[in-house]
Write a protein that holds these residues in place. Structure first.
Motif, short mmCIF file in Angstrom:
data_model
loop_
_atom_site.label_atom_id
_atom_site.label_comp_id
_atom_site.label_asym_id
_atom_site.label_seq_id
_atom_site.Cartn_x
_atom_site.Cartn_y
_atom_site.Cartn_z
N LEU A 49 8.48 -1.43 -10.62
CA LEU A 49 8.36 -1.41 -9.11
C LEU A 49 7.84 -2.55 -8.72
CD1 LEU A 49 7.44 2.48 -8.78
CD2 LEU A 49 9.68 1.38 -9.15
N SER A 50 7.89 -3.53 -9.19
CA SER A 50 7.18 -4.96 -8.85
C SER A 50 7.46 -5.53 -7.46
CB SER A 50 7.28 -5.89 -9.73
OG SER A 50 8.53 -6.52 -10.37
N HIS A 51 8.68 -4.91 -6.96
CA HIS A 51 9.28 -5.23 -5.88
C HIS A 51 8.72 -4.51 -4.51
CE1 HIS A 51 11.24 -1.57 -6.64
NE2 HIS A 51 12.21 -1.63 -5.92
N ARG A 52 8.05 -3.69 -4.96
CA ARG A 52 7.26 -2.91 -3.83
C ARG A 52 6.11 -3.50 -3.04
NH1 ARG A 52 8.82 2.23 -2.82
NH2 ARG A 52 6.69 2.81 -2.16
N GLY A 53 5.98 -3.47 -2.01
CA GLY A 53 4.85 -4.03 -1.29
C GLY A 53 3.41 -3.45 -1.63
N VAL A 54 2.34 -4.59 -1.63
CA VAL A 54 0.80 -3.89 -2.06
C VAL A 54 0.01 -4.28 -0.84
CG1 VAL A 54 -1.20 -4.00 -3.68
CG2 VAL A 54 1.20 -3.91 -4.58
N VAL A 55 -0.62 -3.44 -0.23
CA VAL A 55 -1.72 -3.67 0.83
C VAL A 55 -2.86 -3.00 0.54
CG1 VAL A 55 -1.86 -3.18 3.38
CG2 VAL A 55 0.47 -3.60 2.51
N THR A 56 -4.00 -3.65 0.66
CA THR A 56 -5.20 -3.14 0.67
C THR A 56 -6.13 -3.01 2.03
OG1 THR A 56 -6.24 -5.27 0.02
CG2 THR A 56 -5.43 -3.76 -1.95
N VAL A 57 -7.00 -2.23 1.88
CA VAL A 57 -7.96 -2.13 3.07
C VAL A 57 -9.38 -2.18 2.59
CG1 VAL A 57 -8.68 -0.93 5.42
CG2 VAL A 57 -6.37 -0.77 4.77
N THR A 58 -10.13 -2.95 3.09
CA THR A 58 -11.67 -2.99 2.54
C THR A 58 -12.42 -2.84 3.75
OG1 THR A 58 -11.55 -5.36 2.62
CG2 THR A 58 -11.35 -4.38 0.56
N GLY A 59 -13.76 -2.74 3.27
CA GLY A 59 -14.80 -2.56 4.51
C GLY A 59 -15.40 -1.37 4.74
N ASP A 60 -16.60 -0.99 5.18
CA ASP A 60 -17.07 0.17 5.27
C ASP A 60 -16.52 1.39 5.99
OD1 ASP A 60 -19.28 -0.94 3.70
OD2 ASP A 60 -20.65 -1.40 5.48
N ASP A 61 -15.57 0.67 7.03
CA ASP A 61 -15.09 1.83 7.95
C ASP A 61 -13.58 2.31 7.41
OD1 ASP A 61 -17.42 1.85 9.61
OD2 ASP A 61 -16.36 0.51 10.86
N ARG A 62 -13.31 1.61 6.31
CA ARG A 62 -11.78 2.00 5.91
C ARG A 62 -11.05 3.25 6.02
NH1 ARG A 62 -14.63 1.57 1.56
NH2 ARG A 62 -14.29 2.79 -0.28
N LEU A 63 -11.97 4.24 5.45
CA LEU A 63 -11.30 5.51 5.58
C LEU A 63 -11.47 6.30 6.75
CD1 LEU A 63 -12.59 6.88 1.96
CD2 LEU A 63 -10.31 6.01 2.38
N SER A 64 -12.54 5.99 7.36
CA SER A 64 -12.60 6.75 8.82
C SER A 64 -11.72 6.05 9.56
CB SER A 64 -14.07 6.66 9.40
OG SER A 64 -14.43 5.21 9.30
N TRP A 65 -11.39 4.80 9.53
CA TRP A 65 -10.41 4.14 10.21
C TRP A 65 -9.10 4.37 10.03
CZ3 TRP A 65 -7.38 -0.29 8.84
CH2 TRP A 65 -6.56 -0.67 9.96
N LEU A 66 -8.39 4.58 8.80
CA LEU A 66 -7.26 4.93 8.44
C LEU A 66 -7.02 6.25 8.58
CD1 LEU A 66 -6.82 3.58 4.70
CD2 LEU A 66 -5.61 3.00 6.83
N HIS A 67 -8.02 7.26 8.71
CA HIS A 67 -8.14 8.66 9.12
C HIS A 67 -7.21 8.72 10.52
CE1 HIS A 67 -8.87 12.97 8.82
NE2 HIS A 67 -9.29 12.75 9.93
N LEU A 68 -7.74 7.92 11.48
CA LEU A 68 -7.21 7.91 12.84
C LEU A 68 -5.53 7.41 12.81
CD1 LEU A 68 -10.21 6.22 14.53
CD2 LEU A 68 -9.92 8.65 14.39
N LEU A 69 -5.14 6.63 12.05
CA LEU A 69 -3.92 6.28 12.10
C LEU A 69 -2.74 6.84 11.25
CD1 LEU A 69 -4.85 2.38 11.66
CD2 LEU A 69 -4.64 3.81 13.74
N LEU A 70 -3.11 7.66 10.26
CA LEU A 70 -2.35 8.12 9.25
C LEU A 70 -2.23 9.54 9.53
CD1 LEU A 70 -3.49 6.59 5.92
CD2 LEU A 70 -1.89 5.70 7.55
N THR A 71 -1.09 10.13 8.92
CA THR A 71 -0.80 11.52 9.06
C THR A 71 -1.81 12.34 8.07
OG1 THR A 71 1.12 11.38 7.53
CG2 THR A 71 1.50 11.34 9.77
N GLN A 72 -2.19 11.94 7.10
CA GLN A 72 -3.02 12.55 6.15
C GLN A 72 -4.47 12.46 6.24
OE1 GLN A 72 -3.30 14.91 3.93
NE2 GLN A 72 -1.67 14.06 2.74
N HIS A 73 -5.22 13.47 5.85
CA HIS A 73 -6.61 13.56 5.98
C HIS A 73 -7.30 12.67 4.83
CE1 HIS A 73 -10.54 15.05 6.54
NE2 HIS A 73 -10.18 16.12 7.35
N VAL A 74 -7.85 11.50 5.29
CA VAL A 74 -8.42 10.69 4.32
C VAL A 74 -9.79 10.20 4.67
CG1 VAL A 74 -5.98 9.63 3.63
CG2 VAL A 74 -7.39 8.53 5.49
#
Length: 326
Positions: A49-74
């Motif tokens: 599946l090497s044609h798929r995109g890979v994205v990373t998020v780092t930093g102390d706020d990454r999960l609380s920040w993603l939680h505000l943007l995504l439909t999932q509880h993260v």
């Protein structure tokens, strides 16, 4: 290092036939479609599946920040626990699907081929004062899928998404060819897709169009958490959930096996009782040839189509199984 914009090195493996369309860049199959499907179903082989995109998020706020943007509880996502999530438009239509895992320091996601640039642009626009860094890692890492039951080793330090369907490895791209050679057989994307259709699992850009909402595809629960607010499109999700009336619903189709050609994506669906000139009630999203079930498909139909109605997919007779309750 093999850049993702070029073809996978596995296309040089014996029998490899390149995939077309959204899955261009990896192999459709390696010469034996049904043998490859059986290998995956039996827990052996690996899928490039090497044609798929890979994205990373780092930093102390990454999960609380993603939680505000995504439909999932993260916000409290445990390290190593896989999940999936969507990003919706303001009107609740699906824009991105992310397949996530956090390793304790970094949140990793793989996404549909070619969607990572738009996803990263959106994420960058939402950073504000949060301590987060978003990166496109597609040039560095290749996604490899090992089916459930696989005994293939995971190299030390490689991040893994463990799901009921198997494990997704974020493998250093430079190691892709040697890892596949040592842990094959390599299995093409057509076999992987046939098992996805069998499992009724929707895919962005295949089961979705510009107006798809999560309820239509059964993504409530697996990718949408109903007990969280604070994300774009949440009002639509709550309203449709409370009313219980999404305009369309995903169905699984058993197609007439006597037809030579599969009805492709976009093939119009009509009630068999109305004949080939009847009113359109839906369309095929993905079709596949399955090693046990024969020709199968996923399709979107109008909510009011009776669940026991015989259908025509193009000119092919089709019996439906309910995926999303009307």
């Amino acid at each position: 290092m093999q850049p993702h914009s070029k073809s996978s090195p596995l296309l040089a493996f014996p029998g490899a036939v390149p995939a077309e369309g959204p899955d261009e860049g990896v192999a459709a199959h390696y010469g034996e479609l049904f043998r490859e499907q059986r290998a995956l179903a039996d827990g052996s082989g690996l899928v490039d599946l090497s044609h798929r995109g890979v994205v990373t998020v780092t930093g102390d706020d990454r999960l609380s920040w993603l939680h505000l943007l995504l439909t999932q509880h993260v916000s409290e996502l445990p390290a190593g626990q896989a999940t999936e999530a969507l990003i919706l438009s303001a009107h609740g239509h699906i824009e991105h699907s992310l397949y996530l895992v956090d390793d304790g320091e970094t949140t990793w996601a793989h996404v549909e081929p070619g969607t990572q640039d738009a996803l990263i642009a959106y994420l960058e626009s939402m950073k504000f004062f949060y301590r987060v860094e978003v990166a496109d890692r597609t040039d560095e890492f290749a996604v490899v899928h090992l089916p459930a039951g696989s005994i293939a080793p995971v190299p030390e330090g490689v991040v893994v998404r463990e799901t009921p369907y198997g494990r997704d490895l974020f493998l250093p791209r430079a190691d892709l060819e040697s890892y596949a050679a040592a842990n094959g057989p390599a299995v093409g994307i057509l076999a992987y897709e046939a098992l996805r259709v069998e499992a009724h699992r929707p895919r962005l850009g295949f089961e979705t169009d510009h107006r798809t909402i999560p309820h239509e595809l059964g993504w409530i629960g697996s990718a949408v958490h109903l007990q969280k607010g604070c994300y774009r499109g949440q009002e639509t999700v709550a309203r449709v959930h409370n009313l219980g009336k999404p305009p369309r619903r995903l169905v699984f189709l058993h197609l007439d096996g006597s037809e030579v050609h599969l009805p492709g994506p976009g093939a119009e669906i009509r009630l068999a009782a109305d004949g080939p000139d009847g009113r359109k009630v839906g369309f095929v999203t993905t079709s596949a040839r399955h090693h046990e079930l024969g020709p199968i498909a996923l399709a979107l139909v109008k909510r009011n189509v009776p669940v026991d109605a015989e259908l025509l997919a193009g000119s092919t007779a089709a019996a439906q199984e309910v995926v999303v309750e009307p």
